[in-house]
Design a protein around this motif. Structure first.
Motif, PDB file in Angstrom:
ATOM      1  N   SER A   1      -3.019  12.119   5.069  1.00 48.99           N
ATOM      2  CA  SER A   1      -3.228  10.678   5.161  1.00 48.99           C
ATOM      3  C   SER A   1      -2.042   9.933   4.547  1.00 48.99           C
ATOM      4  O   SER A   1      -1.544   8.945   5.119  1.00 48.99           O
ATOM      5  N   THR A   2      -1.561  10.412   3.399  1.00 51.92           N
ATOM      6  CA  THR A   2      -0.361   9.825   2.780  1.00 51.92           C
ATOM      7  C   THR A   2       0.800   9.872   3.761  1.00 51.92           C
ATOM      8  O   THR A   2       1.506   8.881   3.971  1.00 51.92           O
ATOM      9  N   GLN A   3       0.987  11.028   4.367  1.00 50.69           N
ATOM     10  CA  GLN A   3       2.085  11.227   5.308  1.00 50.69           C
ATOM     11  C   GLN A   3       1.969  10.296   6.513  1.00 50.69           C
ATOM     12  O   GLN A   3       2.961   9.697   6.958  1.00 50.69           O
ATOM     13  N   LEU A   4       0.748  10.151   7.030  1.00 54.06           N
ATOM     14  CA  LEU A   4       0.527   9.298   8.196  1.00 54.06           C
ATOM     15  C   LEU A   4       0.914   7.851   7.914  1.00 54.06           C
ATOM     16  O   LEU A   4       1.615   7.210   8.716  1.00 54.06           O
ATOM     17  N   HIS A   5       0.486   7.316   6.771  1.00 57.63           N
ATOM     18  CA  HIS A   5       0.787   5.918   6.452  1.00 57.63           C
ATOM     19  C   HIS A   5       2.284   5.703   6.238  1.00 57.63           C
ATOM     20  O   HIS A   5       2.820   4.659   6.615  1.00 57.63           O
ATOM     21  N   LEU A   6       2.964   6.696   5.667  1.00 61.03           N
ATOM     22  CA  LEU A   6       4.413   6.573   5.491  1.00 61.03           C
ATOM     23  C   LEU A   6       5.137   6.734   6.830  1.00 61.03           C
ATOM     24  O   LEU A   6       6.137   6.053   7.089  1.00 61.03           O
ATOM     25  N   ASP A   7       4.628   7.622   7.692  1.00 57.21           N
ATOM     26  CA  ASP A   7       5.220   7.803   9.023  1.00 57.21           C
ATOM     27  C   ASP A   7       5.135   6.524   9.851  1.00 57.21           C
ATOM     28  O   ASP A   7       6.014   6.238  10.665  1.00 57.21           O
ATOM     29  N   ARG A   8       4.065   5.781   9.665  1.00 56.08           N
ATOM     30  CA  ARG A   8       3.855   4.574  10.474  1.00 56.08           C
ATOM     31  C   ARG A   8       4.795   3.432  10.096  1.00 56.08           C
ATOM     32  O   ARG A   8       4.921   2.450  10.839  1.00 56.08           O
ATOM     33  N   CYS A   9       5.459   3.542   8.969  1.00 52.70           N
ATOM     34  CA  CYS A   9       6.425   2.511   8.565  1.00 52.70           C
ATOM     35  C   CYS A   9       7.635   2.557   9.489  1.00 52.70           C
ATOM     36  O   CYS A   9       8.197   3.620   9.743  1.00 52.70           O
ATOM     37  N   LEU A  10       8.051   1.389   9.981  1.00 54.19           N
ATOM     38  CA  LEU A  10       9.199   1.287  10.879  1.00 54.19           C
ATOM     39  C   LEU A  10      10.536   1.311  10.142  1.00 54.19           C
ATOM     40  O   LEU A  10      11.590   1.415  10.762  1.00 54.19           O
ATOM     41  N   THR A  11      10.498   1.182   8.818  1.00 56.75           N
ATOM     42  CA  THR A  11      11.699   0.984   7.998  1.00 56.75           C
ATOM     43  C   THR A  11      12.496  -0.211   8.509  1.00 56.75           C
ATOM     44  O   THR A  11      13.731  -0.200   8.519  1.00 56.75           O
ATOM     45  N   CYS A  12      11.782  -1.258   8.928  1.00 58.40           N
ATOM     46  CA  CYS A  12      12.458  -2.463   9.427  1.00 58.40           C
ATOM     47  C   CYS A  12      13.015  -3.312   8.285  1.00 58.40           C
ATOM     48  O   CYS A  12      13.897  -4.139   8.480  1.00 58.40           O
ATOM     49  N   ARG A  13      12.475  -3.119   7.091  1.00 51.39           N
ATOM     50  CA  ARG A  13      12.927  -3.780   5.861  1.00 51.39           C
ATOM     51  C   ARG A  13      12.696  -5.294   5.866  1.00 51.39           C
ATOM     52  O   ARG A  13      13.289  -6.024   5.088  1.00 51.39           O
TER      53      ARG A  13
ATOM     54  N   GLY B   1       0.815  -1.214   0.000  1.00 54.40           N
ATOM     55  CA  GLY B   1       0.000   0.000   0.000  1.00 54.40           C
ATOM     56  C   GLY B   1       0.843   1.255   0.000  1.00 54.40           C
ATOM     57  O   GLY B   1       0.524   2.236  -0.690  1.00 54.40           O
ATOM     58  N   ARG B   2       1.913   1.248   0.778  1.00 48.02           N
ATOM     59  CA  ARG B   2       2.786   2.428   0.828  1.00 48.02           C
ATOM     60  C   ARG B   2       3.494   2.638  -0.509  1.00 48.02           C
ATOM     61  O   ARG B   2       3.702   3.783  -0.935  1.00 48.02           O
ATOM     62  N   ILE B   3       3.873   1.563  -1.161  1.00 46.69           N
ATOM     63  CA  ILE B   3       4.470   1.671  -2.495  1.00 46.69           C
ATOM     64  C   ILE B   3       3.485   2.342  -3.450  1.00 46.69           C
ATOM     65  O   ILE B   3       3.858   3.217  -4.246  1.00 46.69           O
ATOM     66  N   TYR B   4       2.224   1.957  -3.356  1.00 43.36           N
ATOM     67  CA  TYR B   4       1.201   2.544  -4.229  1.00 43.36           C
ATOM     68  C   TYR B   4       1.034   4.040  -3.930  1.00 43.36           C
ATOM     69  O   TYR B   4       0.896   4.849  -4.852  1.00 43.36           O
ATOM     70  N   LEU B   5       1.073   4.407  -2.639  1.00 45.37           N
ATOM     71  CA  LEU B   5       0.955   5.825  -2.274  1.00 45.37           C
ATOM     72  C   LEU B   5       2.127   6.630  -2.834  1.00 45.37           C
ATOM     73  O   LEU B   5       1.940   7.744  -3.349  1.00 45.37           O
ATOM     74  N   ILE B   6       3.329   6.090  -2.722  1.00 47.62           N
ATOM     75  CA  ILE B   6       4.512   6.782  -3.250  1.00 47.62           C
ATOM     76  C   ILE B   6       4.420   6.897  -4.765  1.00 47.62           C
ATOM     77  O   ILE B   6       4.745   7.946  -5.343  1.00 47.62           O
TER      78      ILE B   6
ATOM     79  N   GLN C   1       5.717   7.307  17.333  1.00 48.00           N
ATOM     80  CA  GLN C   1       4.570   6.400  17.193  1.00 48.00           C
ATOM     81  C   GLN C   1       4.514   5.478  18.424  1.00 48.00           C
ATOM     82  O   GLN C   1       4.613   4.255  18.311  1.00 48.00           O
ATOM     83  N   PRO C   2       4.333   6.045  19.618  1.00 46.03           N
ATOM     84  CA  PRO C   2       4.460   5.238  20.834  1.00 46.03           C
ATOM     85  C   PRO C   2       3.441   4.110  20.954  1.00 46.03           C
ATOM     86  O   PRO C   2       3.781   3.025  21.443  1.00 46.03           O
ATOM     87  N   GLU C   3       2.220   4.309  20.519  1.00 45.17           N
ATOM     88  CA  GLU C   3       1.195   3.273  20.678  1.00 45.17           C
ATOM     89  C   GLU C   3       1.570   2.006  19.917  1.00 45.17           C
ATOM     90  O   GLU C   3       1.557   0.895  20.462  1.00 45.17           O
ATOM     91  N   LEU C   4       1.937   2.172  18.650  1.00 46.05           N
ATOM     92  CA  LEU C   4       2.336   1.018  17.842  1.00 46.05           C
ATOM     93  C   LEU C   4       3.651   0.429  18.357  1.00 46.05           C
ATOM     94  O   LEU C   4       3.818  -0.789  18.417  1.00 46.05           O
ATOM     95  N   SER C   5       4.563   1.314  18.737  1.00 48.46           N
ATOM     96  CA  SER C   5       5.876   0.875  19.196  1.00 48.46           C
ATOM     97  C   SER C   5       5.778  -0.016  20.431  1.00 48.46           C
ATOM     98  O   SER C   5       6.417  -1.080  20.507  1.00 48.46           O
ATOM     99  N   TYR C   6       4.976   0.384  21.398  1.00 46.50           N
ATOM    100  CA  TYR C   6       4.889  -0.390  22.636  1.00 46.50           C
ATOM    101  C   TYR C   6       4.095  -1.679  22.450  1.00 46.50           C
ATOM    102  O   TYR C   6       4.356  -2.675  23.134  1.00 46.50           O
ATOM    103  N   LYS C   7       3.156  -1.684  21.533  1.00 43.92           N
ATOM    104  CA  LYS C   7       2.465  -2.939  21.219  1.00 43.92           C
ATOM    105  C   LYS C   7       3.443  -3.959  20.647  1.00 43.92           C
ATOM    106  O   LYS C   7       3.416  -5.139  21.000  1.00 43.92           O
ATOM    107  N   LEU C   8       4.323  -3.487  19.754  1.00 45.93           N
ATOM    108  CA  LEU C   8       5.316  -4.389  19.168  1.00 45.93           C
ATOM    109  C   LEU C   8       6.349  -4.828  20.205  1.00 45.93           C
ATOM    110  O   LEU C   8       6.780  -5.983  20.202  1.00 45.93           O
TER     111      LEU C   8
END
Length: 410
Positions: free
Chosen positions: A67-79, A50-55, A353-360
């Protein structure tokens, strides 16, 4: 994936690189199965595809939105997606390009900008160390959220005084010397025991990752050039055989200096040389383990190993740490469930992104604690600090474990 770049990107280095990456993507969706944020949120736009499609949309001239920015921000770049992609899509490079373009087009709220500025200026500043020391001195009085970011103070121990014919440069790092100084000194002691002298160039600083991944590409590249300048005299004279990294987040960045500075005529060749010389500390284990083994008195107790994303997905180094520590006598286990998934640290992600980070983090600790370890070890300061913030079990760098197990030389 067929792509038609908008005129503003068509003849730029970033546009050409992004187009080449996009054309490799076949939209198969294998990446979604191993994406941490997709696992948590179940939203196609919070997965790599999905992020590839947004880019792609932005590069083709469609408006970028919050919204585009939010979805890209949420990426951890974990690869992680790169490890599972059958087409070899270099998603990490693509998302760096996409984020920077969106950053330039979508204004952020003032408080968001202020936080990002504080992170990129504060974490790489000379004031970080005294600020961390102050925080550690009053740690017991800090609110829980801030306390989680301030690890307990621990001594660094002695730096070896011997000299050796074999020498390797080491990047001290920007936050590691203040947050966990023993990692660097333990590295120096372990390599000293193997007949290798660790050399630190005083003027080398942050690897550039913090600024670069906060979309300050110019600032990040300036730090990369400064490090190359600091290391180059010894590299050019052939005085060092490698540049060793004991923080895998820094290691994956320095290994990509050649890519990031490929269009810089003054630094492209030097950057490629620096990248070629860079080695994660774990890559030295096959060479040094036989020398160290007679001196290692491995302590009892099971140790759980968390492989950082920057090591297993970014640098494609898997299995080496646990293999060689076992050969040295340690009981090292890796959680069988989701060992490939990110712990949620991801540089500044745990702040932004503390909420997602602490869940992980809690998900990762749940798997590690099933092993009932006496300690958890990893290979990156970010992972270590993040996991420790939620763990009763001590979390350390694996080299500290090895350092403590070394008996004094006869």
């Amino acid at each position: 994936m067929q792509t038609e770049l908008a005129p503003e990107f068509k003849n730029t280095p970033e546009g050409r690189e992004a187009e080449a990456i996009l054309r490799k993507c076949v939209h198969c969706g294998f990446c979604t199965a191993t994406c941490p944020t997709y696992q948590l949120l179940g939203d196609e736009l919070d997965g790599p595809r999905g992020r590839i499609y947004l880019i792609k949309q932005v590069l083709e001239g469609k408006p970028a939105t919050q919204s585009t920015q939010l979805h890209l921000d949420r990426c951890l770049t974990c690869r992680n997606c790169e490890s599972t992609c059958p087409s070899g899509v270099q998603y990490g490079h693509l998302v760096d390009i996409g984020r920077k373009i969106v950053e330039d087009k979508v204004p952020r709220p003032p408080m968001d900008n202020a936080l990002r500025w504080t992170l990129k200026e504060g974490l790489t500043s000379s004031f970080f160390a005294p600020a961390m020391k102050l925080g550690q001195s009053v740690r017991g009085l800090l609110p829980a959220k801030l306390k989680a970011k301030v690890p307990e103070s621990r001594p660094a121990g002695a730096w070896p005084s011997r000299t050796h014919a074999r020498k390797m440069l080491m990047l001290a790092g920007c936050v590691q010397p203040a947050m966990a100084p023993n990692i660097n000194s333990a590295t120096a002691r372990v390599l000293d025991a193997a007949g290798i002298q660790v050399v630190i160039a005083p003027s080398a600083g942050c690897c550039g990752a913090i600024r670069f991944h906060l979309n300050d590409h110019d600032g990040g590249k300036a730090q990369m050039r400064a490090n190359i300048d600091a290391w180059w005299p010894q590299v050019e004279k052939g005085e060092v055989e490698a540049i060793v990294m004991n923080a895998s987040g820094c290691g994956v960045t320095v290994r990509e200096y050649g890519h990031m500075l490929k269009d810089d005529p003054a630094y492209a060749e030097k950057a490629a040389r620096i990248s070629a010389l860079t080695r994660d500390l774990s890559e030295l284990l096959p060479d040094i383990a036989p020398t160290l083994k007679p001196r290692v008195k491995a302590s009892a107790g099971l140790v759980a190993y968390h492989p950082p994303c920057t090591l297993q997905h970014g640098q494609k180094l898997r299995g080496g740490v646990e293999k060689h520590l076992r050969a040295l006598g340690f009981d090292v286990q890796v959680a069988q469930n989701e060992s490939h998934l990110c712990c949620g640290s991801a540089g500044t992600y745990s702040v932004l992104q503390p909420e997602l980070s602490y869940k992980l983090r809690d998900r990762k600790l749940g798997h590690l604690n099933q092993l009932q370890p006496s300690a958890i070890v990893s290979a990156n300061i970010g992972c270590i600090t993040h996991l420790q913030s939620g763990s009763e079990v001590p979390v350390r760098h694996w080299v500290e474990l090895l350092d403590e197990a070394l008996a004094p030389a006869a």
